[in-house]
Design a protein around this motif. Structure first.
Motif, PDB file in Angstrom:
ATOM      1  N   ALA A 153       0.820  -1.220   0.000  1.00 54.77           N
ATOM      2  CA  ALA A 153       0.000   0.000   0.000  1.00 54.77           C
ATOM      3  C   ALA A 153       0.850   1.266   0.000  1.00 54.77           C
ATOM      4  CB  ALA A 153      -0.924   0.004   1.218  1.00 54.77           C
ATOM      5  N   THR A 154       2.026   1.210   0.642  1.00 55.50           N
ATOM      6  CA  THR A 154       2.809   2.433   0.864  1.00 55.50           C
ATOM      7  C   THR A 154       4.125   2.474   0.099  1.00 55.50           C
ATOM      8  OG1 THR A 154       3.890   1.419   2.766  1.00 55.50           O
ATOM      9  CG2 THR A 154       1.875   2.695   3.186  1.00 55.50           C
ATOM     10  N   ALA A 155       4.592   1.319  -0.393  1.00 58.79           N
ATOM     11  CA  ALA A 155       5.896   1.236  -1.079  1.00 58.79           C
ATOM     12  C   ALA A 155       7.034   1.685  -0.169  1.00 58.79           C
ATOM     13  CB  ALA A 155       5.895   2.046  -2.378  1.00 58.79           C
ATOM     14  N   LEU A 156       6.919   1.399   1.124  1.00 59.14           N
ATOM     15  CA  LEU A 156       7.976   1.776   2.058  1.00 59.14           C
ATOM     16  C   LEU A 156       9.217   0.910   1.862  1.00 59.14           C
ATOM     17  CD1 LEU A 156       6.068   2.235   5.458  1.00 59.14           C
ATOM     18  CD2 LEU A 156       6.749   4.008   3.827  1.00 59.14           C
ATOM     19  N   ARG A 157      10.381   1.461   2.226  1.00 58.14           N
ATOM     20  CA  ARG A 157      11.606   0.674   2.288  1.00 58.14           C
ATOM     21  C   ARG A 157      11.540  -0.210   3.535  1.00 58.14           C
ATOM     22  NH1 ARG A 157      13.423   6.053   1.308  1.00 58.14           N
ATOM     23  NH2 ARG A 157      14.343   6.327  -0.783  1.00 58.14           N
ATOM     24  N   VAL A 158      12.280  -1.318   3.498  1.00 63.58           N
ATOM     25  CA  VAL A 158      12.245  -2.234   4.632  1.00 63.58           C
ATOM     26  C   VAL A 158      12.770  -1.557   5.895  1.00 63.58           C
ATOM     27  CG1 VAL A 158      14.514  -3.253   4.118  1.00 63.58           C
ATOM     28  CG2 VAL A 158      12.839  -4.557   5.409  1.00 63.58           C
ATOM     29  N   SER A 159      13.786  -0.700   5.767  1.00 66.42           N
ATOM     30  CA  SER A 159      14.318  -0.002   6.945  1.00 66.42           C
ATOM     31  C   SER A 159      13.274   0.933   7.547  1.00 66.42           C
ATOM     32  CB  SER A 159      15.572   0.792   6.558  1.00 66.42           C
ATOM     33  OG  SER A 159      15.279   1.737   5.549  1.00 66.42           O
ATOM     34  N   GLU A 160      12.418   1.498   6.698  1.00 67.68           N
ATOM     35  CA  GLU A 160      11.382   2.408   7.173  1.00 67.68           C
ATOM     36  C   GLU A 160      10.296   1.646   7.924  1.00 67.68           C
ATOM     37  OE1 GLU A 160      12.042   5.562   3.481  1.00 67.68           O
ATOM     38  OE2 GLU A 160      10.389   4.118   3.412  1.00 67.68           O
ATOM     39  N   VAL A 161      10.001   0.438   7.478  1.00 70.66           N
ATOM     40  CA  VAL A 161       9.009  -0.384   8.174  1.00 70.66           C
ATOM     41  C   VAL A 161       9.557  -0.820   9.526  1.00 70.66           C
ATOM     42  CG1 VAL A 161       7.673  -2.517   8.090  1.00 70.66           C
ATOM     43  CG2 VAL A 161       7.971  -1.163   6.020  1.00 70.66           C
TER      44      VAL A 161
END
Length: 319
Positions: A153-161
């Motif tokens: 849904a957000t296309a976040l980077r793994v570090s951001e998650v």
């Protein structure tokens, strides 16, 4: 100043003064220690004790040439050059050298491979399977479904998650506030399916996982405090780590055909491409992804064009 001391000073500056990401700092450290080891092998009597003022362009080129002879990828060599240029710039700014010795290095152009992107049907199957597993009531399955939904849904980077805190989650407005590369903050929206999966996780699974952290730490201490703030937790109740997200995404994608990586970035690539295919503005997608350069986002237009060309060749009688 000798090379070893200069490297320590530079790494401390990029981490604590400039706020570079842990991944960038690790890459700088790896590259510079490799360069120091190369100098030491070339001149065992000096090595890391070499004065930085005596390191010239030839030494930098020799190290890069040795890396190329090892068969390293162009992208790796390009990063090596970037590391040397940043290090040289820091040395010059601190007047440890008369001029940046790396300024004349040329960055090799790496061929840009198109990222792996899942089709709409493939994403639906992945998320449907995750939903089915979550219905069993297993806390980790419920968490995994929420993670997959949010990543797509957000296309976040793994570090951001991994770094996402409850304080950065707005369940009313359906947005997440994350800290991206270069310590840049941005707010990213998410849709109803991700919101439902998150609500289920926060109500039914996260409290159980958090209890595991409290039991392990006795209910106090830095580890428990970090877990208490985090949105996503591991099986032990600690803040989830990048390798754990890679593993769960790889498992979720292993049934879907197609070559290329099967990690969280596949969902990031897929979300960006699907947004552009759906008519989203390139600048909006750039902001959502947290790209500092529009060129980084434009690769997804190439993916869309490539798929269009494939469809054209398959369907058009004059193709």
């Amino acid at each position: 100043m000798n090379l070893g001391t200069a490297i320590d000073g530079f790494l401390s500056a990029v981490e604590y003064e400039y706020g570079y990401s842990p991944q960038t700092v690790r890459a700088y450290r790896r590259d510079l220690l490799s360069f120091a080891a190369y100098l030491e092998a070339s001149d065992p009597e000096s090595g890391a004790e070499t004065d930085v003022s005596g390191i010239g362009l030839d030494a930098l080129r020799d190290w890069l040439w040795s890396r190329q002879e090892q068969g390293l990828a162009q992208s790796t060599l390009a990063r090596n050059v970037a590391t040397l240029k940043s290090f040289g710039k820091w040395l010059e700014q601190h007047r440890l050298v008369a001029g940046n010795p790396a300024s004349r290095l040329r960055t090799p152009k790496a061929p840009r491979a198109l990222p792996r992107v899942l089709s709409d049907d493939q994403v639906s199957r992945v998320l449907d399977r995750a939903e089915s597993l979550a219905r069993t009531g297993d806390p980790l399955a419920i968490r995994d479904r929420a993670l997959l939904e949010l990543l797509y849904a957000t296309a976040l980077r793994v570090s951001e998650v991994c770094g996402l805190d409850l304080a950065g989650l707005d369940r009313v407005q359906r947005t997440v506030r994350v800290i991206g590369k270069g310590a840049k903050e941005r707010v990213v929206p998410f849709g109803a399916p991700a919101a439902l999966a998150l609500e289920h996780y926060l109500a039914a699974a996260r409290p159980e996982l958090l209890r595991a952290a409290a039991d392990a730490s006795g209910g106090a201490g830095p580890a428990h405090e970090s877990a208490a703030a985090a949105v996503f937790l591991s099986a032990s109740g600690a803040r989830i780590q990048a390798h754990q997200i890679y593993r769960l995404v790889a498992r979720a994608l292993e049934q879907e055909p197609g070559s290329g990586p099967r990690g969280p970035h596949t969902l990031r690539h897929t979300a960006a491409t699907h947004l552009l295919n759906g008519g989203a503005d390139l600048r909006v997608v750039q902001e959502m992804l947290g790209h500092s350069s529009l060129a980084s986002t434009q690769v997804y237009t190439h993916v869309s064009t490539d798929r269009l060309a494939q469809s054209y060749r398959q369907a058009h009688p004059r193709a």
